[in-house]
Structure formats: C-alpha cells, structure tokens
Motif scaffolding. Sequence first.
Motif: not given
Length: 470
Positions: A110-117, A253-257, A319-326
């Motif tokens: 549910n996050a834009s990236s890795g979910g830590f916010g 695609g990458p998480s940057s896309s 970024t190759k992990d399209n689920k996102g990381n912080n």
Amino acid sequence: MEDTENFLDTVLSNEFDYGTGVWSSVNDKLSIRMNSFGEYETYIKKEKEVFTEYELDSLKEVNCLLSQFNETDLGKELFSEIESINYDSRIGYFQNLYIGHVAEGEYRKNASSGGFGTWIFTELLRLGYIDSVIHVKKSTNSDKLFEYSISKTMNDIIQGAKTKYYPVELSEVLKIIKTTPGKYAVIGLPSFIMELRLLSKQDTNINDRIKFYIGLVCGHQKSTKFTDLLGWQCGIKPGDIQSIDYRKKLDYGPSSSYAVEVQGLVDGKMETVVKEMKQIYGGDWGKGLFKVRASDFSDDVMNETADITLGDAWLREYTKDNKGNNILVVRNTIIDEIIQNAMAEGRIKLTPTDSDTIQRSQMSHYRHSQDELGYRLYKLNKKKKWIPTKRIEPSKDISFARKRIQDLREKYCELTPIFFEKAMELDDFEYLKKQLRIYDLEYSFFYKLIDLNRKIGRAFEILNLKNRKS
C-alpha cells in the motif's frame, strides 16, 4: 530586512516562502492561503500592519531561509550527544543506515516504496510512545485534495499511506496541538521538519508534545497545478479531479517506473484512469515543472533534523524489485531500537549500508540541491538581490552545460505556471507543450552533451589504462 516593508518584499512575495503554515502559528497578524498558482503563501491579515522588532526576529527564527540556525547547527544540538553517533557532512548525524522494506502485513503493497512511512507510525502507536500522528490524508474540504490531519488509530494512520505531490500546510493542526495535550509524531518534507524544530525552540507546547519527527527525502515541493497537469493528460480536466495516486506500482519493470491513477469526472461521469508516468509530459522530475520556488534554496537533502529520514532506494540493485525499497537514516535511539527488534523478529527486511551508498541513491538530488545551489545563489548575488544564508557559498564554478541546465530549470519554474494558465483558458493542453518546446529541446541537448562528454572521458580512461599496462 529589519523593517516590515523589506520583510514583505523579500519573503512574503512567495519567492522564499515554503508555505508550511508555521509563521501564522507564531504571529496572529499573519495567515496562510493558496494563491492563484496553487501554492500556499503567507500574508498579512490587515493592511499597514506594524511588526515590532521582536515579532520580526521571532518570525525569522522559525524560517529555514532566515534563521540563524542551519541544519548542521540544529542537528548537532539534537543528536551530537547520542552515544556512538556518526556524522557525515552530506547526510548529517546518524546512528544507523539501512536499505530495505517492510515484510509484514500490506505496508509495502500500500506504499509508494518500501512501506516504512506508515509502519514506523503504527509501531510508535502500538508501543505507546505516541497517541496521535500528524500526517497528510485526503482532505475533508472540497477545495483541496489533501491536507495535514491528526490520526489516533491504526486504520486512520494507514489511510495516510503513499506519497502526495501536493501542497499542504500545518497551521490548523498546530492550533490543535497547542490546545490538546498528547504525544504526537509528525511526518514532513525537510522545510516542514526544520521549521517545526525551530518552532519548538520558541513554543513549549510544541516542544513537549511532538515526540518524534519523521522526515522524507524530497527533491522539491509542487503546486496544485502539477496534479492538474497529470489529470488533464489522463483525460480529466482541472477542477474535475476527485482523487489521485501519484505513485501507483506496476506489476512489471523497475520500481522507478510507476503510474499515476486519477479518478474524476469525464463528461459528467466518474472515471478512473491509469497512465504510466513516463508517458506523461512533465514526468521528468529534473525539469521541476510547477516547483515551489523556495525549494531551489534548500540544501537539506537528507532531512537532517528528523529522527529518521525515509527515501526511495534509487539504486539499480534495488529498483529491479518493482515492489519498492526505502533508504533509512536513523538518528533517534528509540526508533533505532524498534527497528533492531523488528529486524530480529523478521517483520522487516533491512540491509545495513554506508553513507556513500545512501548518497548514491539520491545522486541527482545532491547535484541540484548542494553541488549547484552555489550557482543559483551566485546569479541572485550578481543581480544585487537578497540571498538566504546557506551552508553553501555563492559560486559559478560548475561546467557551462550544467549552468545552462540550471538556467533552464529556472525558466521552467518561472514560465510553466503562466503558460499552463493560458492553456486552461484556451482549453488546449498542447499550447503548454508548444510554448515549452524550445526549452525542452535545449534541455535535452545539454543532457546529451553531458552524456557524450562522460563517455569520451571514460574512453580516454580506458585507453590510458591500456597504455600503462603495455
């Protein structure tokens, strides 16, 4: 800037106003509103209002660009006495640095990236360190899409997930905090966190009640017109947008896309449209379309006065992990302990990292906000204009190509709102693109030139290496 007239001309003209809403909480002669360009600006409630020297000094001391305290000074005051603290001039103080994501629940999904916010808020609430969260959620007012709100339950906190590239301000929630005892945590961009920290030095209620400051990495603030720009290209015209997800994750695609998802009225019917950001004009963050001008005078990339800073891991290996990381820059001992425990329990997946990797993850941001800020200050100095005191000195010592890119970014910032307003009047989005085309061509040319020079330089390095070996 010792009298009211100069104070207004220099700051309240909006050129150096972050629009945080903090000023209006310091002095009731001031209020905050959204201007015609979709940016929050501070204004004086009454004409010919007189400010005492004490009032002006109080206002200056809670403003990022005017205070005698910079992020280094305040960071030292906040964190330097912590046992085993580290310091890096480009990221500030830190206890530990990490890259990764939340493994438990649906925080990451549910996050834009890795979910830590969202995760760090729910942990602080669950463990009793706070009872309220100050964060950005969908607005209850029809005249804006998002606003700062106060949440007290897990479910309400989760509703504030995801990045919002939309202007917000703090004046209303600050009124609540001042009159409502509690233990609060707040999340914000560098200018917001810094000004809240400065406010806490003046206001004992703010100091006593805000227990944790969660910082975000952000290249620059946007006006409401950026949302209109995205929606219009999805077929939903300005004024008809009901909701928007600026960072919808894709399954490929990458998480940057990523994509933008807009919901709104099309010919009187509610529609939901998803479009990849790379297909949208203005999706190039570097151009800074609809940038709030004050953003160009921040050198705080890593939100140095926050207890923890969160950003996107813009690194090829992540970024190759399209689920996102912080990326995580942890400065607060309690938060660091929470993270360490959750790692041991397998609820979060983090890899310890170093300051060079953290900096590399935001390379473009550092280039603009620190390496080339001196040139923007130099230009103002040359025009005999007032410049804020920053940790970086005015300088013209960058390449010609980088100077031209900075000049073009300034043009985008200045002209895009004007051209967009005319495009709306004509009901013709293509008008905007036509007016900016000459700047787009030059911008692209200089980036290609820089890339070519880089390749040539690399080729000479390889050639020299071969010659040395032979």
